[in-house]
Design a protein around this motif. Structure first.
Motif, PDB file in Angstrom:
ATOM      1  N   GLN A 419     -36.471  12.001  37.343  1.00 14.61           N
ATOM      2  CA  GLN A 419     -37.569  12.738  37.967  1.00 14.61           C
ATOM      3  C   GLN A 419     -38.470  11.793  38.749  1.00 14.61           C
ATOM      4  N   TRP A 420     -38.748  10.615  38.190  1.00 17.21           N
ATOM      5  CA  TRP A 420     -39.574   9.619  38.881  1.00 17.21           C
ATOM      6  C   TRP A 420     -38.880   9.123  40.149  1.00 17.21           C
ATOM      7  N   ILE A 421     -37.567   8.930  40.095  1.00 14.90           N
ATOM      8  CA  ILE A 421     -36.822   8.461  41.269  1.00 14.90           C
ATOM      9  C   ILE A 421     -36.890   9.502  42.384  1.00 14.90           C
ATOM     10  N   PHE A 422     -36.686  10.767  42.051  1.00 11.84           N
ATOM     11  CA  PHE A 422     -36.758  11.821  43.063  1.00 11.84           C
ATOM     12  C   PHE A 422     -38.149  11.915  43.666  1.00 11.84           C
ATOM     13  N   ASN A 423     -39.180  11.835  42.830  1.00 14.89           N
ATOM     14  CA  ASN A 423     -40.546  11.974  43.329  1.00 14.89           C
ATOM     15  C   ASN A 423     -40.975  10.794  44.197  1.00 14.89           C
ATOM     16  N   TRP A 427     -34.653  12.364  48.034  1.00 12.47           N
ATOM     17  CA  TRP A 427     -33.258  12.752  47.842  1.00 12.47           C
ATOM     18  C   TRP A 427     -32.295  11.677  48.321  1.00 12.47           C
ATOM     19  N   GLY A 428     -32.588  11.074  49.472  1.00 10.52           N
ATOM     20  CA  GLY A 428     -31.655  10.132  50.072  1.00 10.52           C
ATOM     21  C   GLY A 428     -31.367   8.935  49.187  1.00 10.52           C
ATOM     22  N   VAL A 429     -32.405   8.327  48.636  1.00  8.64           N
ATOM     23  CA  VAL A 429     -32.218   7.166  47.760  1.00  8.64           C
ATOM     24  C   VAL A 429     -31.487   7.579  46.491  1.00  8.64           C
ATOM     25  N   ALA A 430     -31.875   8.717  45.923  1.00 11.01           N
ATOM     26  CA  ALA A 430     -31.205   9.185  44.696  1.00 11.01           C
ATOM     27  C   ALA A 430     -29.719   9.436  44.933  1.00 11.01           C
ATOM     28  N   ALA A 431     -29.365   9.951  46.116  1.00 10.36           N
ATOM     29  CA  ALA A 431     -27.959  10.236  46.415  1.00 10.36           C
ATOM     30  C   ALA A 431     -27.147   8.964  46.620  1.00 10.36           C
ATOM     31  N   LYS A 432     -27.800   7.872  47.031  1.00  5.35           N
ATOM     32  CA  LYS A 432     -27.071   6.624  47.300  1.00  5.35           C
ATOM     33  C   LYS A 432     -26.948   5.732  46.063  1.00  5.35           C
ATOM     34  N   ILE A 433     -27.678   6.020  44.999  1.00  6.20           N
ATOM     35  CA  ILE A 433     -27.648   5.152  43.815  1.00  6.20           C
ATOM     36  C   ILE A 433     -26.267   5.157  43.162  1.00  6.20           C
ATOM     37  N   THR A 434     -25.667   6.344  42.992  1.00  7.45           N
ATOM     38  CA  THR A 434     -24.368   6.420  42.305  1.00  7.45           C
ATOM     39  C   THR A 434     -23.276   5.642  43.038  1.00  7.45           C
ATOM     40  N   LEU A 488     -28.318  11.821  38.397  1.00  6.55           N
ATOM     41  CA  LEU A 488     -28.704  11.800  39.804  1.00  6.55           C
ATOM     42  C   LEU A 488     -27.716  12.515  40.716  1.00  6.55           C
ATOM     43  N   PHE A 489     -26.430  12.205  40.576  1.00  2.65           N
ATOM     44  CA  PHE A 489     -25.450  12.761  41.508  1.00  2.65           C
ATOM     45  C   PHE A 489     -25.374  14.286  41.404  1.00  2.65           C
ATOM     46  N   ASP A 490     -25.251  14.806  40.184  1.00  3.75           N
ATOM     47  CA  ASP A 490     -25.158  16.261  40.016  1.00  3.75           C
ATOM     48  C   ASP A 490     -26.409  16.990  40.514  1.00  3.75           C
ATOM     49  N   PRO A 491     -27.638  16.537  40.157  1.00  7.54           N
ATOM     50  CA  PRO A 491     -28.820  17.201  40.728  1.00  7.54           C
ATOM     51  C   PRO A 491     -28.878  17.111  42.247  1.00  7.54           C
ATOM     52  N   CYS A 492     -28.509  15.955  42.818  1.00  4.18           N
ATOM     53  CA  CYS A 492     -28.511  15.815  44.280  1.00  4.18           C
ATOM     54  C   CYS A 492     -27.544  16.812  44.921  1.00  4.18           C
ATOM     55  N   LYS A 493     -26.382  16.961  44.332  1.00 10.81           N
ATOM     56  CA  LYS A 493     -25.382  17.876  44.885  1.00 10.81           C
ATOM     57  C   LYS A 493     -25.899  19.309  44.884  1.00 10.81           C
ATOM     58  N   SER A 562     -25.685  10.443  56.271  1.00 13.21           N
ATOM     59  CA  SER A 562     -25.677  11.550  57.228  1.00 13.21           C
ATOM     60  C   SER A 562     -26.261  12.822  56.620  1.00 13.21           C
ATOM     61  N   LEU A 563     -25.897  13.095  55.383  1.00  9.16           N
ATOM     62  CA  LEU A 563     -26.402  14.299  54.718  1.00  9.16           C
ATOM     63  C   LEU A 563     -27.899  14.209  54.481  1.00  9.16           C
ATOM     64  N   ASP A 564     -28.406  13.018  54.202  1.00  6.10           N
ATOM     65  CA  ASP A 564     -29.843  12.831  54.010  1.00  6.10           C
ATOM     66  C   ASP A 564     -30.610  13.212  55.271  1.00  6.10           C
ATOM     67  N   THR A 565     -30.094  12.783  56.438  1.00  7.54           N
ATOM     68  CA  THR A 565     -30.750  13.124  57.699  1.00  7.54           C
ATOM     69  C   THR A 565     -30.778  14.635  57.917  1.00  7.54           C
ATOM     70  N   GLN A 566     -29.649  15.287  57.681  1.00 14.25           N
ATOM     71  CA  GLN A 566     -29.581  16.741  57.870  1.00 14.25           C
ATOM     72  C   GLN A 566     -30.426  17.474  56.830  1.00 14.25           C
ATOM     73  N   PHE A 567     -30.388  17.003  55.597  1.00 18.00           N
ATOM     74  CA  PHE A 567     -31.161  17.626  54.524  1.00 18.00           C
ATOM     75  C   PHE A 567     -32.660  17.544  54.819  1.00 18.00           C
ATOM     76  N   THR A 568     -33.127  16.367  55.264  1.00 18.43           N
ATOM     77  CA  THR A 568     -34.546  16.186  55.584  1.00 18.43           C
ATOM     78  C   THR A 568     -34.964  17.089  56.737  1.00 18.43           C
ATOM     79  N   ALA A 569     -34.103  17.210  57.754  1.00 14.39           N
ATOM     80  CA  ALA A 569     -34.422  18.069  58.890  1.00 14.39           C
ATOM     81  C   ALA A 569     -34.531  19.532  58.474  1.00 14.39           C
ATOM     82  N   LEU A 570     -33.602  19.981  57.639  1.00  7.80           N
ATOM     83  CA  LEU A 570     -33.657  21.364  57.169  1.00  7.80           C
ATOM     84  C   LEU A 570     -34.889  21.619  56.311  1.00  7.80           C
ATOM     85  N   ARG A 571     -35.251  20.637  55.482  1.00 13.67           N
ATOM     86  CA  ARG A 571     -36.444  20.791  54.653  1.00 13.67           C
ATOM     87  C   ARG A 571     -37.703  20.882  55.508  1.00 13.67           C
TER      88      ARG A 571
END
Length: 623
Positions: A419-423, A427-434, A488-493, A562-571
């Motif tokens: 939760q601290w990592i996401f906050n 999302w982008g950093v959390a998705a790249k950790i795994t 991290l990976f499952d929540p990010c997905k 790439s997904l981080d860029t698209q995800f941020t734009a949609l958000r």
């Protein structure tokens, strides 16, 4: 808290959830609350509609009959937290609570938590034991695993689910639960006391030896399935326990008896409890695996350890059945709507076309496939080195017990930190950790295997060999990769689906479920099978597997970026739309002058009545 409202003419309360329960009561309670005569009958005057209690409804407001100026009405106003909860039942008594939680909720959640603990306690024992059986057996090795997963586990899983679907159409839910879980319990008990002790009598060892001599050592993996078929059956049943008993039986039952509010509050605690079960079961495996040290020579220590562990699995299995029976017998279950949610069913070709048409879904699919392939490539190679370091079943099992305990502790900690990592990092950093963790530990693991000999003199100074170092680094890779995946990976997905429109969300998830999940699980096994059959053994394939892992993880990181860029734009787009909706809302201005009866048109077509306002009354009335 008690509030006195002084009224001039009449009392009016807005139709608000905080106050609805005061008026949505039986008629006699309303009459008693305001001392109304029983002679009031429904009627309509001056555009006001009256209910059976003589209450007037107008413009979303509910008012009792006119009261004199000097009358005071005592209204009990609940706190906001209580007002948001469900209204009390018909007799006005609230449900009993224990430590702030309703007793009825605890009667569901506590047994569910115990069931989940027992199921995952068993699963950890079975998962560790299945690897010991098929990897350390005579005439077998870790090379059996990719062939076993593809040609035995997958067909049996498909067959089991087809059978489950047929049974679900003819059996009640309770009968279906017992029909599915009892054969598991019976098999594991029989394996420990019958199948394993007698395995030397019905394993076709001589036939497997002749076939191996004829086909060559590169077919050691496929022929090992024939050689130790009962161990392979145990492997499949242990895998099915994880997918059928955990995913289908437990979560299906949990979703059946809990409400959405209860699920939001308690389901995350189940995740933490799962890792507690992992810790305790790892200690149990370690304890019984070390029993060999206290036995005399000539005694099959692994057979005795297996009997104890399978006995625990059976006891835990009957405890699961007992808890399930108790909940069904003594806990009232919530009623569900009969309306079924529309679900998109896509064929494999339709799923492939949809994946190819959407860059966002394509990147998300790459994440899912890359994880499945990467973890499989490293895990099987690590288990082959683990057998070389710990050839005895008891030693191998004891190490796996420590491995399970460490995995539980690490995952528990990562879940608390996620939760601290996401906050803090998003999302982008959390998705790249795994993938980063998997790449770093994977490079270290394969480097020790390929270049361990030159490092041997330096390592011996610290009392460690390159093989043992590779085993420990591989264990760290598996522990950190799995903990990062769960936390991290499952929540990010799952979060990646949220900003999509409904059509893309439903179709994208269906496409990934149909194509990507099976492809990720079997992709690594197929690559290893090709390498083994081409280069002769898993050891000869190691350099090439390391190269494949590097390519896949780099592609994974690129897709995450790439997904981080698209995800941020949609958000951002979603937030802008919400802000525009908020600014577009018209706020009505109501006159505050007493007696000024201005009206505003309601925003909805269903309720277009006028609404007056006053400082001391909601609207004026005509006498």
């Amino acid at each position: 808290m008690e509030t006195i409202i002084q009224t001039k003419g009449l009392l009016s309360l807005p139709s608000n959830p905080k106050f609805n329960y005061l008026f949505n009561r039986p008629q006699h309670s309303l009459r008693q609350r305001f001392n109304l005569p029983n002679s009031l009958k429904p009627k309509s005057t001056n555009g006001f509609s009256r209910n059976l209690d003589g209450f007037r409804k107008f413009g979303g407001f509910v008012t009792p009959p006119s009261l004199t100026t000097t009358q005071k009405v005592k209204i009990h106003v609940c706190k906001a937290s209580a007002a948001a909860a469900a209204p009390p039942d018909g007799d006005g008594a609230e449900s009993p609570k224990f430590m702030g939680v309703e007793v009825l909720t605890l009667k569901k959640i506590v047994p569910l938590g115990l069931m989940f603990f027992c199921i995952l306690f068993n699963y950890t024992i079975l998962r560790d034991t299945k690897d010991v059986l098929v990897v350390t057996a005579k005439g077998s090795s870790a090379e059996i695993i990719p062939f076993l997963k593809t040609w035995v586990n997958l067909p049996m899983a498909i067959g089991f689910m087809l059978l489950y679907t047929k049974l679900a159409n003819v059996l009640s839910k309770q009968a279906l639960f017992y029909t599915v879980i009892l054969p598991f319990i019976a098999f594991f008990g029989a394996f420990g006391f019958v199948f394993y002790p007698l395995s030397g009598y019905f394993h076709p060892t001589a036939l497997a030896d002749r076939l191996l001599e004829f086909l060559g050592p590169r077919f050691l993996g496929p022929l090992a399935i024939l050689r130790i078929w009962s161990f392979c059956l145990f492997y499949v049943m242990a895998e099915l326990w994880g997918s059928v008993v955990v995913s289908v039986l437990f979560w299906g039952f949990a979703n059946q008896i809990t409400t959405v509010e209860e699920a939001k509050k308690f389901y995350p605690l189940f995740g933490l409890g799962a890792n507690v079960a992992l810790i305790f079961s790892g200690r149990t495996v370690k304890y019984f695996s070390n029993m060999r040290k206290h036995l005399g020579p000539g005694v099959d220590g692994w057979a005795i350890s297996l009997k104890y562990m399978m006995s625990i699995v059976v006891v835990m299995g009957f405890a699961i059945c007992g808890l399930y029976w108790w909940v069904n017998a003594y806990v009232p279950l919530p009623t569900r709507s009969k309306k079924k949610k529309e679900k998109v069913n896509m064929t494999t070709m339709e799923s492939l076309k949809f994946l190819a048409s959407s860059p966002y879904i394509r990147d998300l699919a790459t994440l899912v496939v890359a994880y499945g392939i990467s973890i499989n490539l490293v895990e099987v190679t690590w288990k082959s080195k683990l057998k070389a370091q710990f050839p005895s079943p008891n030693e191998y099992s004891a190490f796996m017990g420590d491995f399970s305990t460490a995995t539980g502790i690490t995952t528990f900690t990562m879940m608390l930190l996620s939760q601290w990592i996401f906050n803090k990092y998003g999302w982008g950093v959390a998705a790249k950790i795994t993938p980063t963790v998997l790449l770093a530990t994977g490079i270290g693991f394969f480097s020790l295997i390929l270049f361990g000999d030159p490092l041997a003199p330096s390592m011996l100074k610290f009392g460690i060999t390159p093989l043992l170092a590779a085993v420990y680094v591989g264990a760290m890779q598996n522990i950190f990769s799995k903990s990062a995946k769960y936390s991290l990976f499952d929540p990010c997905k799952e979060m990646a689906y949220i900003p999509l429109d409904e059509d893309t969300k439903v179709k994208g998830k269906a496409a990934i479920d149909v194509v990507c999940n099976p492809l990720g699980k079997s992709g690594g096994a197929l690559i290893q099978q090709f390498m083994i059959l081409t280069f002769g053994s898993l050891a000869n394939s190691t350099p090439y597997l390391g190269g494949v892992l590097l390519v896949i993880v780099v592609a994974w990181l690129g897709a995450a970026r790439s997904l981080d860029t698209q995800f941020t734009a949609l958000r951002r787009e979603e937030e802008i739309e919400k802000e525009m909706e908020r600014t577009a809302v018209k706020i009505p201005v109501v006159s505050s002058n007493e007696g000024d009866n201005k009206s505003l048109e309601s925003s909805t077509e269903d309720d277009n009545k006028s609404l007056g306002s006053s400082t001391e009354t909601s609207f004026p009335t005509k006498s």
